[in-house]
Design an enzyme around this catalytic site. Sequence first.
Site, short mmCIF file in Angstrom:
data_model
loop_
_atom_site.label_atom_id
_atom_site.label_comp_id
_atom_site.label_asym_id
_atom_site.label_seq_id
_atom_site.Cartn_x
_atom_site.Cartn_y
_atom_site.Cartn_z
CE LYS A 13 21.82 -14.89 -17.69
NZ LYS A 13 21.56 -13.37 -17.46
NE ARG A 88 19.60 -14.48 -23.14
CZ ARG A 88 21.10 -14.34 -23.05
NH1 ARG A 88 21.73 -15.10 -23.18
NH2 ARG A 88 21.09 -13.21 -22.25
NE ARG A 127 26.55 -6.20 -18.40
CZ ARG A 127 25.70 -7.29 -18.38
NH1 ARG A 127 25.80 -8.47 -18.01
NH2 ARG A 127 24.62 -7.08 -19.17
NE ARG A 160 27.34 -7.02 -23.01
CZ ARG A 160 26.37 -7.88 -22.46
NH1 ARG A 160 27.17 -8.67 -21.41
NH2 ARG A 160 25.34 -8.38 -22.95
NE ARG A 171 20.55 -7.36 -23.29
CZ ARG A 171 21.42 -7.18 -22.78
NH1 ARG A 171 21.80 -6.06 -22.65
NH2 ARG A 171 22.00 -8.02 -22.18
#
Length: 214
Positions: A13, A88, A127, A160, A171
């Site tokens: 996204k 969300r 990531r 992260r 998540r």
Amino acid sequence: MKIVMLGAPGAGKGTQAKKIAESYGVPHISTGDIFRANIKNDTELGRKAKTYMDKGELVPDELVVELIMDRFKEPDCEGGYVLDGYPRTIPQAEALDSALEEAGEKLDYAINVDVPDEVIINRMSGRRACLKCGATYHIQYNPPAVENTCDACSEELSLRDDDREETVKNRLEIYHEQTEPLEKYYSEHGVLYNVDGTKDMDEVFESIRTIVGN
Ligand code: ADP
Ligand code: ADP
Ligand code: ZN
């Protein structure tokens, strides 16, 4: 032009929202980036959000809604925006709809970046984020020019905390439970568009261009 990006954590996204923002000249608004900036600056909002984020849980709707409504008051939102990570939950989507309705405006596109869970795990472990400027990289699919260093601001890149595998699984569960129902919501509102997020980044963006036009 007002666009909402939908999709699992790590679907791409943010990557696509940045391209949309650049191409169409609208601000990229990422609630996750706003929270991370607040955590970095140790604000009250940041401290509140961090307790949820570290566990991979959603920050309570009331905090997020207040934050996004404030953001909409900034002058750069006049020509629209691309929302990344908001809404969300259904109550967040309803809050957005009421605000738009009150202003006599409407959402143009909800773009759902579709990526299966198996692919997500790999995306998140690779990531790397720049916590200074918000840039995002992938060690394999989008590496920075100099290892572990942000191309834009030279800051050292980080994994992260919430991108570790155990948190990612949590998540994803929360995504399926609370966020995925937004596909039906926006489909019923006639603004849902699906793109295949497993393609490479440029191809995904081409599909988005086909939807949004020039
Ligand atoms: P990703 O796209 O990888 O899921 P984000 O940067 O969008 O990550 O969000 C990181 C975290 O920030 C989320 O897991 C959640 O804890 C919090 N967050 C961000 N946006 C929202 C939102 N709209 N509602 C609730 N929590 C949010
Ligand atoms: P989200 O905002 O949905 O959480 P990101 O845009 O941060 O997702 O992307 C998650 C990770 O996957 C990042 O490391 C990013 O560089 C990488 N990525 C994004 N899109 C693609 C793609 N189409 N193919 C491969 N990797 C991608
Ligand atoms: Zn940077």
